[in-house]
Write a protein that holds these residues in place. Structure first.
Motif, short mmCIF file in Angstrom:
data_model
loop_
_atom_site.label_atom_id
_atom_site.label_comp_id
_atom_site.label_asym_id
_atom_site.label_seq_id
_atom_site.Cartn_x
_atom_site.Cartn_y
_atom_site.Cartn_z
N ILE A 61 -36.57 65.93 67.59
CA ILE A 61 -35.91 67.46 67.61
C ILE A 61 -35.32 67.83 69.15
O ILE A 61 -34.28 68.46 69.25
N VAL A 62 -36.28 67.44 70.14
CA VAL A 62 -35.85 67.94 71.63
C VAL A 62 -34.59 67.38 71.87
O VAL A 62 -33.54 68.06 72.54
N GLN A 63 -34.30 66.04 71.74
CA GLN A 63 -32.99 65.36 71.84
C GLN A 63 -31.99 66.06 71.33
O GLN A 63 -30.83 66.32 71.85
N SER A 64 -32.15 66.42 69.89
CA SER A 64 -31.07 66.90 69.13
C SER A 64 -30.70 68.28 69.70
O SER A 64 -29.46 68.77 69.72
N LEU A 65 -31.88 69.06 70.29
CA LEU A 65 -31.54 70.43 70.53
C LEU A 65 -30.63 70.34 71.90
O LEU A 65 -29.68 71.32 72.03
N CYS A 66 -31.06 69.39 72.75
CA CYS A 66 -30.54 69.44 74.18
C CYS A 66 -29.06 68.86 73.86
O CYS A 66 -28.26 69.37 74.73
N ALA A 67 -28.82 67.99 72.82
CA ALA A 67 -27.46 67.53 72.87
C ALA A 67 -26.30 68.71 72.65
O ALA A 67 -25.33 68.41 72.57
N ASN A 68 -26.96 69.84 72.01
CA ASN A 68 -26.12 70.89 71.38
C ASN A 68 -25.54 71.63 72.66
O ASN A 68 -24.67 72.40 72.55
N PHE A 69 -26.32 71.52 73.76
CA PHE A 69 -25.76 72.60 75.13
C PHE A 69 -25.88 71.64 76.20
O PHE A 69 -25.34 72.19 77.26
N MET A 70 -26.21 70.58 76.30
CA MET A 70 -26.40 69.74 77.70
C MET A 70 -25.54 68.57 77.39
O MET A 70 -24.96 68.01 76.56
N VAL A 97 -20.81 74.55 73.52
CA VAL A 97 -22.12 74.44 72.66
C VAL A 97 -21.94 74.48 71.40
O VAL A 97 -21.04 75.00 70.73
N TYR A 98 -22.68 73.40 70.55
CA TYR A 98 -22.58 73.42 69.34
C TYR A 98 -23.68 74.20 68.57
O TYR A 98 -24.89 74.10 68.81
N ALA A 99 -23.15 74.87 67.69
CA ALA A 99 -24.13 75.73 66.68
C ALA A 99 -24.14 75.39 65.36
O ALA A 99 -24.54 76.23 64.40
N GLY A 100 -23.58 74.22 64.96
CA GLY A 100 -23.38 73.91 63.56
C GLY A 100 -21.95 74.08 63.12
O GLY A 100 -21.47 74.87 63.58
N GLU A 101 -21.57 73.28 62.15
CA GLU A 101 -20.48 73.27 61.66
C GLU A 101 -19.88 74.87 61.05
O GLU A 101 -18.93 75.19 61.51
N GLU A 102 -20.62 75.33 60.37
CA GLU A 102 -20.45 76.24 59.35
C GLU A 102 -20.40 77.55 60.42
O GLU A 102 -19.36 78.32 60.61
N ALA A 103 -21.35 77.74 61.45
CA ALA A 103 -21.17 78.64 62.49
C ALA A 103 -19.90 78.52 63.36
O ALA A 103 -19.10 79.44 63.83
N ALA A 104 -19.59 77.07 63.72
CA ALA A 104 -18.29 76.80 64.60
C ALA A 104 -17.26 77.47 63.91
O ALA A 104 -16.40 78.00 64.50
#
Length: 297
Positions: free
Chosen positions: A44-53, A80-87
């Motif tokens: 989960i931490v890796q997934s979250l960090c990959a969205n903004f780092m 910064v990735y916020a998910g496909e729908e939000a993007a």
């Protein structure tokens, strides 16, 4: 929904919250899940960090939280990735609104990683060694060969011989044939191991480790069940009966299907109880919370 930033925020939450639901279910589970806690939190931490780092700063085998406060390691705001729908929704915003939305998402990621780090120590040696108890890790040669010795030293009060645990662990680690035939579930696996003479001490030690608590959720459920059963209308319910009700509730989860054998046992127990105790005796006995059994079934 007219406000784009509101809709985008809801879509963002729909994207990120399922991982936290999985982690919460794991912590609230009645079953042993400590061997899965560290790998799942790491994922989960890796997934979250990959969205903004930037990806080169995210270690695949992290034993501590990444340096998320270093802005030099961040992606630019527009990436910064916020998910496909939000993007999709954010692309239709005016530039300053989109930038503000993505900054809020990045701040949410940073706070989420910080909160996970406060609750789970990624460098905890016990959690890292408990991962090796997973049958799938053992069967796929992904466990640590020194895990048995490390756990035996940490929980030395639970073993009679640390060297025996270490020896049996190393033997099991390389016994591909035995591991191949063993059950998949962690409880069934270690019960199966404990029945093997060559690994009896190791299996019994592992079964003790499976009883380690990982949260207070199970205890809180028991208190809730007590409140549901000992109500104002049943305020004279004795301790022995209450314990029996709670035990039955724990052992027979879901849909309970009776059969003639169970009905016969119940009838025998009921009439034996009635014959041995008068109404006054039963009330006195239950409230005294005696240790000897009420019934001889």
């Amino acid at each position: 929904m007219k406000e784009k930033h509101v809709k985008a925020t809801l879509e963002f939450l729909h994207y990120v919250l399922p991982d936290f639901t999985i982690l919460n279910k794991m912590l609230q589970s009645d079953e042993f899940k400590l061997h899965k806690l560290l790998p799942e939190a790491r994922r989960i931490v890796q997934s979250l960090c990959a969205n903004f780092m930037q990806e080169e700063y995210i270690d695949d085998t992290i034993n501590k939280l990444p340096d998320i406060t270093n802005e030099a390691k961040w992606k630019i705001v527009s990436e910064v990735y916020a998910g496909e729908e939000a993007a999709v929704i954010s692309r239709s915003m005016v530039p300053h609104e989109r930038e503000s939305f993505l900054k809020r998402c990045r701040q949410w990621y940073i706070e989420a990683v910080n909160q996970i780090g406060k609750r789970i120590n990624f460098d905890d040696q016990i959690l890292r060694n408990l991962v090796s108890l997973d049958p799938r890790k053992l069967k796929n040669n992904q466990s640590t060969i020194s895990a048995g010795n490390a756990l035996a030293h940490r929980f030395s009060h639970m073993v009679t011989s640390k060297s025996m645990i270490d020896r049996q662990w190393r033997s099991l680690y390389f016994n591909r044939e035995f591991l191949k035939k063993a059950p998949q579930g962690i409880t069934a696996f270690w019960l199966h191991v404990s029945e093997e003479d060559s690994y009896k001490s190791l299996g019994e030690f592992a079964c003790q480790l499976l009883a380690l608590p990982h949260s207070t959720a199970t205890v809180e459920r028991v208190f809730s069940k007590v409140s549901l059963n000992k109500t104002k209308c049943r305020n004279r319910l004795g301790l022995v009966t209450l314990e029996a009700v709670l035990t039955t509730s724990q052992c027979f989860k879901g849909n309970f299907v009776s059969d003639p054998t169970l009905f016969e046992l119940y009838s025998k127990a009921f009439y034996s109880y009635k014959a041995r105790f008068s109404d006054c005796d039963r009330e006195r006995y239950e409230n005294e919370d005696q240790e000897q059994p009420l019934l001889d079934v």
